[in-house]
Design a protein around this motif. Structure first.
Motif, short mmCIF file in Angstrom:
data_model
loop_
_atom_site.label_atom_id
_atom_site.label_comp_id
_atom_site.label_asym_id
_atom_site.label_seq_id
_atom_site.Cartn_x
_atom_site.Cartn_y
_atom_site.Cartn_z
N PHE A 68 1.10 -0.89 0.26
CA PHE A 68 0.03 0.05 -0.20
C PHE A 68 1.00 1.48 -0.02
CE2 PHE A 68 -3.44 -3.00 2.24
CZ PHE A 68 -4.03 -2.93 0.80
N GLU A 69 0.65 2.06 -0.44
CA GLU A 69 1.27 3.98 -0.67
C GLU A 69 1.56 4.04 1.03
OE1 GLU A 69 -0.49 7.75 -1.54
OE2 GLU A 69 -1.36 6.97 -1.78
N LYS A 70 2.84 4.59 0.66
CA LYS A 70 3.38 5.03 1.90
C LYS A 70 3.26 7.09 1.98
CE LYS A 70 5.86 1.17 3.24
NZ LYS A 70 7.41 0.91 3.31
N TYR A 71 2.87 7.16 2.66
CA TYR A 71 2.47 8.73 2.90
C TYR A 71 3.72 9.49 3.97
CZ TYR A 71 -2.00 7.99 1.90
OH TYR A 71 -3.75 7.98 1.56
N ASN A 72 4.14 10.56 3.00
CA ASN A 72 5.42 10.82 3.14
C ASN A 72 4.98 12.96 3.73
OD1 ASN A 72 7.84 11.52 3.90
ND2 ASN A 72 8.84 11.64 1.73
N THR A 73 4.21 13.14 4.78
CA THR A 73 4.37 14.11 5.57
C THR A 73 5.32 14.68 6.32
OG1 THR A 73 2.31 13.21 6.99
CG2 THR A 73 1.78 14.02 4.57
N PRO A 74 5.52 16.03 7.19
CA PRO A 74 6.00 16.10 7.84
C PRO A 74 5.74 15.70 9.17
CG PRO A 74 5.60 18.16 6.38
CD PRO A 74 4.91 17.26 5.46
N SER A 75 6.06 15.17 10.04
CA SER A 75 5.69 14.30 11.43
C SER A 75 4.67 15.55 12.40
CB SER A 75 6.69 14.12 12.48
OG SER A 75 8.06 15.41 12.85
N ALA A 76 5.35 17.79 11.43
CA ALA A 76 4.17 18.56 12.99
C ALA A 76 2.75 18.18 11.91
CB ALA A 76 4.88 19.53 12.67
N GLN A 77 2.80 17.75 10.90
CA GLN A 77 1.11 17.69 10.15
C GLN A 77 0.20 16.10 10.71
OE1 GLN A 77 2.15 18.69 6.37
NE2 GLN A 77 2.36 20.39 6.68
N HIS A 78 0.76 15.76 11.70
CA HIS A 78 0.23 14.34 11.39
C HIS A 78 -1.19 14.82 12.73
CE1 HIS A 78 3.66 11.58 10.34
NE2 HIS A 78 3.35 12.59 9.26
N LYS A 79 -1.56 13.37 12.91
CA LYS A 79 -2.64 14.36 14.15
C LYS A 79 -2.73 12.49 14.79
CE LYS A 79 -4.87 17.32 10.79
NZ LYS A 79 -5.11 18.60 11.40
N SER A 80 -3.78 13.68 16.42
CA SER A 80 -3.66 12.63 16.79
C SER A 80 -5.44 12.00 17.07
CB SER A 80 -3.52 13.26 18.21
OG SER A 80 -3.47 12.27 19.51
N LEU A 81 -5.36 10.61 17.59
CA LEU A 81 -6.51 9.64 17.32
C LEU A 81 -6.42 9.38 18.75
CD1 LEU A 81 -9.15 8.39 15.58
CD2 LEU A 81 -7.13 7.12 15.18
N GLY A 82 -7.02 8.97 19.19
CA GLY A 82 -7.54 8.15 20.14
C GLY A 82 -8.13 6.41 19.70
N LEU A 83 -7.00 5.70 19.57
CA LEU A 83 -6.77 3.87 19.42
C LEU A 83 -7.38 3.37 20.30
CD1 LEU A 83 -6.83 3.24 16.36
CD2 LEU A 83 -4.47 2.59 17.04
N PRO A 84 -8.54 2.24 20.43
CA PRO A 84 -8.55 1.79 21.11
C PRO A 84 -7.76 1.09 21.65
CG PRO A 84 -10.38 1.83 19.27
CD PRO A 84 -9.51 2.09 18.61
N GLN A 85 -7.28 0.15 22.57
CA GLN A 85 -5.94 -0.49 23.78
C GLN A 85 -5.60 -1.66 22.62
OE1 GLN A 85 -3.67 0.34 25.23
NE2 GLN A 85 -4.39 2.00 26.59
N GLU A 86 -7.06 -2.46 22.16
CA GLU A 86 -7.12 -3.97 21.72
C GLU A 86 -6.18 -3.29 20.16
OE1 GLU A 86 -9.95 -3.00 22.26
OE2 GLU A 86 -9.71 -3.86 24.63
#
Length: 127
Positions: free
Chosen positions: A77-95
C-alpha cells in the motif's frame, strides 16, 4: 434567618459520591497521517458511526485480513510522506493498538501499518 443559615453550614453529606470510570484508559493516543485522519473522518460521517465504532470495525477487518494474507500484503500500500508536525492525534482502542504493536517491525512501523489497514478497509468498502 439564623435557623436557615445553620442548615447550609451543616456538615452532613449532601449527596453520594459516584466513582467515575475513566474511558480514557481504554484508548491509546496515536499519531496518524493527516490523509488517514481525513479519510476516517469522512468514512465515519458517511457510515454514521463514531470514531470508536469505526476503529473497532476496522480492527476486526484487519484481524481477518492479517490472518488470511499476512503482513507482506500490507507492504504494497501507498506510504504517505508528510512532516510529523502535520500528523493528527487519534485515540485508538487499546486492543487495536496492541495489534499494531504486535505486527509492526522496524522497517514497517505501526504508523504505516495502520495507514495500510485504513486504505485496505476503504478499498474493500467500495467494492
Amino acid at each position: 434567618m439564623k435557623k436557615l443559615g445553620n442548615n447550609f453550614v451543616n456538615k452532613k453529606s449532601i449527596g453520594e459520591t459516584v466513582d467515575m470510570t475513566k474511558e480514557v484508559d481504554k484508548f491509546a493516543p496515536r499519531r496518524i497521517f493527516p490523509e488517514d485522519h481525513e479519510a476516517l473522518r469522512k468514512l465515519a460521517f458517511d457510515k454514521k458511526l463514531s470514531y470508536v465504532e469505526l476503529l473497532n470495525e476496522i480492527h476486526e477487518f484487519s484481524k481477518i485480513k492479517m490472518h488470511e494474507k499476512g503482513l507482506e500484503y500490507y507492504r504494497e500500500f501507498e506510504k504517505y510522506n508528510t512532516p510529523s508536525a502535520q500528523h493528527k492525534s487519534l485515540g485508538l482502542p487499546q486492543e487495536f493498538n496492541a495489534f499494531l504493536n504486535e505486527f509492526s517491525t522496524r522497517d514497517f512501523p505501526a504508523k504505516h501499518l495502520l495507514s495500510a489497514i485504513i486504505q485496505d478497509y476503504i478499498i474493500n468498502q467500495n467494492k
